[in-house]
Write an enzyme that holds these catalytic residues in place. Structure first.
Site, PDB file in Angstrom:
ATOM      1  N   HIS A   1       0.834  -1.205   0.000  1.00  0.00           N
ATOM      2  CA  HIS A   1       0.000   0.000   0.000  1.00  0.00           C
ATOM      3  C   HIS A   1       0.867   1.253   0.000  1.00  0.00           C
ATOM      4  O   HIS A   1       1.657   1.467   0.922  1.00  0.00           O
ATOM      5  CB  HIS A   1      -0.896   0.023   1.254  1.00  0.00           C
ATOM      6  CG  HIS A   1      -2.045  -0.931   1.152  1.00  0.00           C
ATOM      7  ND1 HIS A   1      -3.120  -0.887   2.003  1.00  0.00           N
ATOM      8  CD2 HIS A   1      -2.299  -1.938   0.284  1.00  0.00           C
ATOM      9  CE1 HIS A   1      -3.985  -1.828   1.657  1.00  0.00           C
ATOM     10  NE2 HIS A   1      -3.506  -2.483   0.632  1.00  0.00           N
TER      11      HIS A   1
ATOM     12  N   TYR B   1      -9.112   5.304   7.769  1.00  0.00           N
ATOM     13  CA  TYR B   1      -9.321   5.624   9.184  1.00  0.00           C
ATOM     14  C   TYR B   1     -10.342   6.763   9.204  1.00  0.00           C
ATOM     15  O   TYR B   1     -10.077   7.815   8.613  1.00  0.00           O
ATOM     16  CB  TYR B   1      -8.032   6.111   9.839  1.00  0.00           C
ATOM     17  CG  TYR B   1      -6.960   5.053   9.992  1.00  0.00           C
ATOM     18  CD1 TYR B   1      -6.110   4.744   8.920  1.00  0.00           C
ATOM     19  CD2 TYR B   1      -6.779   4.379  11.194  1.00  0.00           C
ATOM     20  CE1 TYR B   1      -5.111   3.789   9.055  1.00  0.00           C
ATOM     21  CE2 TYR B   1      -5.781   3.422  11.336  1.00  0.00           C
ATOM     22  CZ  TYR B   1      -4.950   3.125  10.273  1.00  0.00           C
ATOM     23  OH  TYR B   1      -3.964   2.183  10.408  1.00  0.00           O
TER      24      TYR B   1
ATOM     25  N   PRO C   1      -4.329  -0.046  19.162  1.00  0.00           N
ATOM     26  CA  PRO C   1      -4.120  -0.551  17.801  1.00  0.00           C
ATOM     27  C   PRO C   1      -4.112   0.525  16.709  1.00  0.00           C
ATOM     28  O   PRO C   1      -3.761   0.226  15.569  1.00  0.00           O
ATOM     29  CB  PRO C   1      -5.313  -1.499  17.594  1.00  0.00           C
ATOM     30  CG  PRO C   1      -6.346  -1.044  18.563  1.00  0.00           C
ATOM     31  CD  PRO C   1      -5.618  -0.478  19.730  1.00  0.00           C
TER      32      PRO C   1
ATOM     33  N   LYS D   1       1.040  -0.564  15.388  1.00  0.00           N
ATOM     34  CA  LYS D   1       2.441  -0.702  15.800  1.00  0.00           C
ATOM     35  C   LYS D   1       2.762  -1.982  16.585  1.00  0.00           C
ATOM     36  O   LYS D   1       3.943  -2.355  16.709  1.00  0.00           O
ATOM     37  CB  LYS D   1       2.861   0.492  16.682  1.00  0.00           C
ATOM     38  CG  LYS D   1       2.929   1.809  15.924  1.00  0.00           C
ATOM     39  CD  LYS D   1       4.038   1.791  14.894  1.00  0.00           C
ATOM     40  CE  LYS D   1       3.951   2.924  13.933  1.00  0.00           C
ATOM     41  NZ  LYS D   1       4.508   2.652  12.638  1.00  0.00           N
TER      42      LYS D   1
ATOM     43  N   TYR E   1       3.946   6.434  10.705  1.00  0.00           N
ATOM     44  CA  TYR E   1       3.168   5.259  10.304  1.00  0.00           C
ATOM     45  C   TYR E   1       4.079   4.200   9.692  1.00  0.00           C
ATOM     46  O   TYR E   1       3.937   3.003   9.944  1.00  0.00           O
ATOM     47  CB  TYR E   1       2.096   5.686   9.303  1.00  0.00           C
ATOM     48  CG  TYR E   1       0.999   4.681   9.101  1.00  0.00           C
ATOM     49  CD1 TYR E   1      -0.030   4.559  10.021  1.00  0.00           C
ATOM     50  CD2 TYR E   1       0.984   3.849   7.978  1.00  0.00           C
ATOM     51  CE1 TYR E   1      -1.048   3.636   9.840  1.00  0.00           C
ATOM     52  CE2 TYR E   1      -0.030   2.921   7.787  1.00  0.00           C
ATOM     53  CZ  TYR E   1      -1.044   2.823   8.724  1.00  0.00           C
ATOM     54  OH  TYR E   1      -2.048   1.898   8.544  1.00  0.00           O
TER      55      TYR E   1
HETATM   56  C1  PHB Z   1      -5.856  -4.476  10.982  1.00  0.00           C
HETATM   57  O1  PHB Z   1      -5.978  -4.704   9.776  1.00  0.00           O
HETATM   58  O2  PHB Z   1      -6.147  -5.328  11.831  1.00  0.00           O
HETATM   59  C2  PHB Z   1      -5.387  -3.148  11.404  1.00  0.00           C
HETATM   60  C3  PHB Z   1      -4.956  -2.236  10.453  1.00  0.00           C
HETATM   61  C4  PHB Z   1      -4.523  -0.978  10.840  1.00  0.00           C
HETATM   62  C5  PHB Z   1      -4.528  -0.640  12.177  1.00  0.00           C
HETATM   63  C6  PHB Z   1      -4.921  -1.562  13.134  1.00  0.00           C
HETATM   64  C7  PHB Z   1      -5.339  -2.827  12.754  1.00  0.00           C
HETATM   65  O3  PHB Z   1      -4.127   0.604  12.536  1.00  0.00           O
END
Ligand code: PHB
Ligand code: APR
Length: 391
Positions: free
Chosen positions: A75, A203, A295, A299, A385
């Protein structure tokens, strides 16, 4: 009573313990790994899924490059939205590196296959693991399995047994300090055998709360919504989940959302936790055993892998060169990395979650505006990130 001798005894067969055991093996150092659960149980746990390029390099060092290249998604960016308006963090342009979507479930499965294929000594369903004498040159572990009790004599113990493990709690209370902060929210997550709503992650901070659109593959989606931590899974039948998600993501995404029955559903807390130090004589902690991050910044898995990589290098230096500098620096380096991840995960959580007061709403609005208008702000987000903010 079974007696085993090894150089490094590893407690916990999650990503940290498995990666450590594989890197040690490739460097010629022997280990015995004790895992409390069955292999099938560990391999079926659905956890994180976004890898920094440093983690991908480590997995390649461990012999997993073919699996990652064949099955991972690369990505170049992700979307971060505030009340329907989106900002795309162009990771490729801002950092020069993409992130990689490859699940912890897959990494764990791949590493078990490699380790067991090479004849590794891994004991599943090891109960009552107890640590002894880690302040001496001759540490020991004792344990019990269905076939009786056993002892592992070793030179080092690696505590890779996650946040509820026995390693950290075996350290005398006056030798360890724990720093902790929890929010009264959780992430309700589902895995669904439907195509992801977009090619990249979204997000989304909406007036109804946070939502995340993620994925494991082109046919497997992972979605989350912020919920009160007191919520129970039976309050969230699939229809309610999809309906809530649809209301929390931008209209263009909601219009494309494909729903289906959930394959897995769980609630994860939004919690930060760091234990200091991470070394106690010949006991070294790695991964979730020493630190937990919320989450939001993806990280946790990257930190666990980085700890395992650094600990493996430190132990190899000890065994190959009789040089203990890596072991001496391990705790300070790992804690610097962990606190930087806590900082970022906390910031991204505060930016994207509905915190319930108008002051926070206004601060979030200003922060989103800053991301849109300031290259420096966007660059720091992108580098944090991707895990390159500290160079
Ligand atoms: C996930 O795909 O489980 C996932 C992706 C991004 C995040 C947290 C979890 O920031
Ligand atoms: N004895 C033996 N094994 C144990 C014990 C014990 N007393 N306690 C826990 N374990 C095992 C667990 O069953 C688990 O398989 O230790 C393993 C720890 O694995 P993880 O919890 O996955 O922790 P870690 O390897 O550090 O990986 C961190 O996991 O929680 C996610 O988001 C987090 O992605 C991050 C990653």
């Amino acid at each position: 009573m079974t007696n085993l001798n090894t150089q490094v005894a590893i407690i916990g067969g999650g990503p940290a313990g498995l990666l450590l055991s594989q890197l040690l093996h490739l460097g010629g150092v022997d280990s015995v790994l004790l895992e409390r659960r069955t292999r099938a149980y560990v391999e079926s746990r659905i956890r994180a899924g976004v890898l920094e390029s440093g983690t991908v390099e480590l997995l390649a060092r461990a012999g997993l490059s073919t699996q990652v290249e064949q099955h991972a998604l690369f990505h170049d960016g992700f979307n971060i939205c505030f009340e329907g308006n989106c900002f795309r963090a162009d990771l490729k342009a801002l950092t020069g590196t993409p992130v990689v979507v490859y699940g912890q479930t897959e990494i764990t499965r791949d590493l078990y296959q490699l380790r067991l294929g090479a004849g590794a000594r891994i004991l599943f369903e090891a109960e009552d693991v107890a640590l002894h004498d880690f302040n001496s040159d001759r540490p020991r572990l004792t344990y019990r399995t269905g076939t009786g009790s056993g002892e592992v004599r070793c030179e080092f113990i690696a505590g890779c047994d996650g946040s509820h493990g026995v390693s950290r709690t075996s350290v005398p209370a006056d030798a360890i300090t724990v720093y902790e902060q929890s929010l009264p929210y959780g992430w309700l997550g589902i895995l669904s055998g439907t195509p992801p709503v977009d090619d990249e992650l979204i997000y989304s901070r909406s007036s109804r709360g946070f939502a995340l659109c993620s994925m494991r593959s082109r046919a497997l989606s992972r979605y989350y919504v912020q919920c009160p931590i007191s919520d129970q899974l039976d309050e969230w039948p699939d229809d309610r989940f999809w309906d809530e998600l649809r209301h929390r993501i931008p209209e263009w995404a909601a219009a494309r959302l494909v729903t289906g029955p959930s394959i897995e559903k769980s609630i994860a807390p939004l919690r930060s936790f760091v234990a200091e130090p991470m070394r106690f004589g010949r006991l070294l902690l790695a991964g979730d055993a020493a630190h937990i991050v919320p989450p939001t910044g993806a990280k946790g898995l990257n930190l666990a892998a980085a700890d395992a990589g650094e600990l493996a290098s430190a132990l190899l230096l000890h065994y190959r060169e009789r040089d203990d500098s890596g072991l001496e620096n391990y705790s300070a380096n790992a804690l610097r990395r962990a606190w930087n991840a806590v900082r970022f995960s906390w910031w991204m959580t505060m930016l994207t979650h509905r915190l319930g007061d108008e002051f926070s709403d206004r601060v979030q609005r200003a922060e989103f505006e800053l991301l849109r208008r300031s290259h420096a702000a966007a660059e720091l987000l992108a580098k944090s990130y991707c895990g390159t903010a500290l160079g």
